[in-house]
Design a protein around this motif. Structure first.
Motif, PDB file in Angstrom:
ATOM      1  N   LEU A 114       4.121  -2.595 -11.971  1.00  0.00           N
ATOM      2  CA  LEU A 114       4.977  -2.794 -10.471  1.00  0.00           C
ATOM      3  C   LEU A 114       4.782  -1.537  -9.690  1.00  0.00           C
ATOM      4  CD1 LEU A 114       6.514  -4.052  -8.655  1.00  0.00           C
ATOM      5  CD2 LEU A 114       8.284  -4.312  -9.441  1.00  0.00           C
ATOM      6  N   LEU A 115       4.652  -1.077  -8.667  1.00  0.00           N
ATOM      7  CA  LEU A 115       4.449  -0.255  -7.674  1.00  0.00           C
ATOM      8  C   LEU A 115       5.586  -0.139  -6.161  1.00  0.00           C
ATOM      9  CD1 LEU A 115       2.956   3.180  -8.817  1.00  0.00           C
ATOM     10  CD2 LEU A 115       1.168   2.387  -7.394  1.00  0.00           C
ATOM     11  N   LEU A 116       6.320   0.455  -6.374  1.00  0.00           N
ATOM     12  CA  LEU A 116       6.960   0.754  -5.472  1.00  0.00           C
ATOM     13  C   LEU A 116       6.845   1.393  -4.063  1.00  0.00           C
ATOM     14  CD1 LEU A 116      10.193   0.246  -6.977  1.00  0.00           C
ATOM     15  CD2 LEU A 116       8.963  -1.313  -6.396  1.00  0.00           C
ATOM     16  N   LEU A 117       6.451   0.564  -3.107  1.00  0.00           N
ATOM     17  CA  LEU A 117       5.746   1.742  -2.064  1.00  0.00           C
ATOM     18  C   LEU A 117       6.914   1.564  -0.838  1.00  0.00           C
ATOM     19  CD1 LEU A 117       2.278   0.155  -1.938  1.00  0.00           C
ATOM     20  CD2 LEU A 117       3.192   2.445  -3.224  1.00  0.00           C
ATOM     21  N   ASP A 118       7.550   3.408  -0.655  1.00  0.00           N
ATOM     22  CA  ASP A 118       8.708   3.232   0.477  1.00  0.00           C
ATOM     23  C   ASP A 118       7.576   3.638   1.463  1.00  0.00           C
ATOM     24  OD1 ASP A 118      10.695   3.107   2.223  1.00  0.00           O
ATOM     25  OD2 ASP A 118      11.524   4.247   0.741  1.00  0.00           O
ATOM     26  N   GLU A 119       6.967   2.574   3.095  1.00  0.00           N
ATOM     27  CA  GLU A 119       6.767   3.448   3.860  1.00  0.00           C
ATOM     28  C   GLU A 119       5.526   4.503   3.634  1.00  0.00           C
ATOM     29  OE1 GLU A 119       8.133   3.112   7.494  1.00  0.00           O
ATOM     30  OE2 GLU A 119       9.365   2.415   7.566  1.00  0.00           O
ATOM     31  N   PRO A 120       4.191   4.321   2.511  1.00  0.00           N
ATOM     32  CA  PRO A 120       3.936   5.139   2.178  1.00  0.00           C
ATOM     33  C   PRO A 120       2.618   5.841   2.726  1.00  0.00           C
ATOM     34  CG  PRO A 120       3.192   3.331   1.632  1.00  0.00           C
ATOM     35  CD  PRO A 120       4.516   2.922   2.157  1.00  0.00           C
ATOM     36  N   THR A 121       2.178   5.556   3.999  1.00  0.00           N
ATOM     37  CA  THR A 121       1.884   5.630   5.306  1.00  0.00           C
ATOM     38  C   THR A 121       2.935   5.901   6.822  1.00  0.00           C
ATOM     39  OG1 THR A 121       1.097   3.860   6.089  1.00  0.00           O
ATOM     40  CG2 THR A 121      -0.097   4.664   4.544  1.00  0.00           C
ATOM     41  N   SER A 122       3.829   6.387   6.414  1.00  0.00           N
ATOM     42  CA  SER A 122       4.395   6.640   8.031  1.00  0.00           C
ATOM     43  C   SER A 122       4.502   7.949   8.435  1.00  0.00           C
ATOM     44  CB  SER A 122       5.906   6.321   8.165  1.00  0.00           C
ATOM     45  OG  SER A 122       6.341   6.742   7.149  1.00  0.00           O
ATOM     46  N   ALA A 123       4.322   8.951   7.417  1.00  0.00           N
ATOM     47  CA  ALA A 123       3.981  10.520   7.685  1.00  0.00           C
ATOM     48  C   ALA A 123       3.129  10.591   7.923  1.00  0.00           C
ATOM     49  CB  ALA A 123       5.134  11.034   6.722  1.00  0.00           C
ATOM     50  N   LEU A 124       2.146   9.964   7.799  1.00  0.00           N
ATOM     51  CA  LEU A 124       0.710  10.758   7.317  1.00  0.00           C
ATOM     52  C   LEU A 124      -0.535  10.086   9.092  1.00  0.00           C
ATOM     53  CD1 LEU A 124      -0.693   9.563   4.071  1.00  0.00           C
ATOM     54  CD2 LEU A 124       0.677  12.010   5.559  1.00  0.00           C
ATOM     55  N   TYR A 161       2.327  -4.580  -6.504  1.00  0.00           N
ATOM     56  CA  TYR A 161       2.990  -4.117  -4.911  1.00  0.00           C
ATOM     57  C   TYR A 161       3.937  -4.098  -4.264  1.00  0.00           C
ATOM     58  CZ  TYR A 161      -1.524  -0.451  -4.817  1.00  0.00           C
ATOM     59  OH  TYR A 161      -2.510   0.418  -5.447  1.00  0.00           O
ATOM     60  N   LEU A 162       4.674  -4.317  -4.463  1.00  0.00           N
ATOM     61  CA  LEU A 162       6.048  -4.171  -3.491  1.00  0.00           C
ATOM     62  C   LEU A 162       6.403  -3.116  -2.008  1.00  0.00           C
ATOM     63  CD1 LEU A 162       8.580  -5.386  -2.410  1.00  0.00           C
ATOM     64  CD2 LEU A 162      10.125  -5.018  -4.076  1.00  0.00           C
ATOM     65  N   MET A 163       5.803  -3.162  -0.838  1.00  0.00           N
ATOM     66  CA  MET A 163       5.438  -2.164  -0.040  1.00  0.00           C
ATOM     67  C   MET A 163       6.490  -2.417   1.202  1.00  0.00           C
ATOM     68  SD  MET A 163       2.350  -1.361   1.600  1.00  0.00           S
ATOM     69  CE  MET A 163       2.083  -0.371   3.061  1.00  0.00           C
ATOM     70  N   VAL A 164       7.400  -1.345   1.508  1.00  0.00           N
ATOM     71  CA  VAL A 164       8.502  -1.419   2.493  1.00  0.00           C
ATOM     72  C   VAL A 164       7.632  -0.574   4.146  1.00  0.00           C
ATOM     73  CG1 VAL A 164       9.830  -0.171   3.568  1.00  0.00           C
ATOM     74  CG2 VAL A 164       9.804  -1.169   1.241  1.00  0.00           C
TER      75      VAL A 164
END
Lengths: 246, 285
Positions: free
Chosen positions: A161-171, A194-197
């Motif tokens: 399980l991978l938790l992704l916290d805004e993985p691309t918002s800084a890119l 995935y659980l993605m925010v």
């Protein structure tokens, strides 16, 4: 089978007069291999849910089940082998004085792997960086490359399980496309959940199968991505959010 | 259209140990009473262009241009003291991150009042009333409390709205907004843009809107300059951005995930080295 089950999750910060209820009675589940999105504006508690799952927000009540096992407040070591998190800002989540090799090597060592050397090589290949980045420091990498290192670090213990916290918002958008493609490929290859925010509905629409819309700490609606793409949000707030982002 | 600002052949250079690095390379454009968008990736020189107009680039950085004219007066010929009368009063700038542009040890009220009284002769009570009015104009609830608060007590969205209030209070002719909404949520973003839009229209201001968000710029601006590696590669009307021809602009547009057109894989931008050597396109009217 459900990879993640969350039932009546409450998270709060502070006590008495200063108490802030960041998440109120959140309930949802994510099937194995699925990708689930959490959207909402800042302060709606979406990142807090991820932090409560990993134990970074210690004051929570309710039930969290990962792969059928109830998560206690004191987490067992095996929990961190199953669940890993990728943070929002790749500029802040890597140690500035540790090389990529050290970052990955230390993570592997902490998780008790023996063949660290081979695994570092494989992790770098997995995230599309290759050998020449192995001995670089974070300041020698671009934002997208750093986020790849952060993803490699999260993949090191072979989580499910991978938790992704805004993985691309800084890119940048062009780099965002690369990272989103990478995440989609990794999910297919490793069978990850995935659980993605994200605050970006189109990113969630692209990456996820289902999503929950949050407002003021509560989940107001859970819907399929097909409904999102068909603009069929039911709750007035999710409709408003959808209109704002098209 | 009447030209508020005219920039001709602007260069921004940074000498380094590896030789001179050109952040902006021969950019020309002009601004009327309109909303001009500048888009590009990080490192394309869009922020440097904005800063160079106000001569905010610190040594060892070098700003060179044939001219930067504000109402026909060359800003490059002005002394530093004269520039101070331009900054804030005639051209003001909203920076990217409110966390770094507000003074952390002064209350928000004091900072807004200071900004107002620096440019206007007004009593403290008038300045206070005006500040409250500006905070309301940027739709901040409970402005009296915000006036007493310190920047760390504010969320990012509020901080940015406070910055906009502060920048608009001297009633400038030109507002340069450097990624004013990239730290904000979509819903708040809309609000902030509406506020800026209203102010630009009502006061007949010129707006330079620097952003990396193509859709936002297409939606919000009148004209768009697309920058790549320090040059303008394409100029187009904002509502025709989706018909843009340059492969770089096309690549950026195609790399965006879209709700109405779902795809399995996103297109990845293939960069052509020729883009960075091709001459800059003029954005003058």
């Amino acid at each position: 089978m459900n990879m993640l089950e969350i039932n009546g999750l409450n998270v709060w910060f502070g006590t008495a007069r200063d108490r802030v209820d960041a998440v109120k009675g959140a309930t949802f589940d994510v099937a194995k291999g699925q990708s689930f999105g959490l959207v909402g504006e800042s302060g709606s508690g979406k990142s807090t849910i991820l932090r409560a799952i990993t134990g970074l927000a210690p004051t929570w009540s309710g039930s969290i089940k990962v792969a059928g096992e109830t998560v206690e407040h004191k987490r067992h070591k095996s929990f961190f082998k199953t669940v890993q998190m990728v943070f929002q800002d790749p500029y802040a989540s890597l140690h500035p004085r540790h090389s990529v090799d050290q970052v990955l090597g230390e993570t592997l060592h902490l998780h008790g792997f023996k063949d660290i050397d081979n695994r570092v090589v494989k992790l770098l290949d997995d995230v599309g960086l290759g050998q020449k980045f192995r001995f670089r420091y974070p300041h020698q990498l671009s934002g997208g490359q750093r986020q790849r290192v952060a993803i490699a670090r999260a993949l090191a213990p072979e989580p499910t399980l991978l938790l992704l916290d805004e993985p691309t918002s800084a890119l940048d958008v062009s780099v965002q496309a690369e990272i989103l493609n990478l995440l989609a490929d990794l999910r297919a290859e490793h069978g990850l959940t995935y659980l993605m925010v994200s605050h970006d509905l189109s990113v969630v629409g692209h990456m996820c199968d289902r999503l929950a819309v949050m407002k003021d700490g509560e989940i107001v609606e859970i819907m399929d991505v097909a409904a999102l793409q068909g603009m069929q949000a039911k709750h007035p707030y999710s409709r408003q959010l959808l209109e704002a982002s098209v | 259209m009447e030209k508020l600002l005219d920039v001709e052949n602007l260069w921004v250079k940074f000498p380094s140990r590896q030789g001179v690095f050109d952040a902006v390379r021969g950019v020309s454009f002009s601004l009327g009473r309109e909303r001009l968008g500048i888009v590009g990736e990080s490192g394309s020189g869009k922020s440097m262009t904005g800063r160079a107009i106000l001569r905010l680039i610190r040594s060892p950085g070098i700003v060179e241009a044939d001219h930067i004219k504000l109402d026909g007066v060359n800003l490059l010929a002005k002394t530093e003291k004269e520039m101070r009368a331009v900054r804030g009063q005639r051209i003001s700038m909203v920076m990217q991150d409110p966390k770094f542009s507000l003074n952390p040890v002064t209350t928000i009220g004091d900072q807004i009042i200071e900004a107002y009284r620096l440019h206007n002769k007004a009593s403290k009570a008038d300045a206070y009333a005006k500040s409250i009015e500006m905070l309301e104009a940027v739709s901040i609830r409970d402005p009296e409390r915000v006036m007493r608060a310190y920047p760390h007590e504010m969320s990012g969205g509020m901080g940015q709205r406070i910055m906009i209030a502060m920048m608009l209070i001297p009633n400038p002719e030109i507002l340069i907004a450097d990624e004013p909404t990239s730290a904000l949520d979509v819903s708040v973003q809309r609000q902030v843009l509406d506020i800026m839009d209203k102010l630009v229209k009502e006061r007949g201001m010129g707006l330079i809107f620097i952003s990396h968000d193509l859709n936002l710029v297409a939606d919000f601006c009148d004209r768009v300059l697309i920058m790549y590696a320090g040059r303008i590669v394409e100029v187009c009307e904002a509502d025709k951005l989706h018909e843009a021809k340059h492969p770089y602009t096309r690549g950026l547009l195609n790399s965006l995930p879209r709700l109405d057109a779902p795809r399995d894989r996103l297109e990845v931008l293939q960069r052509d080295p020729a883009w960075s050597t091709a001459p800059s396109v003029s954005g003058q009217i």
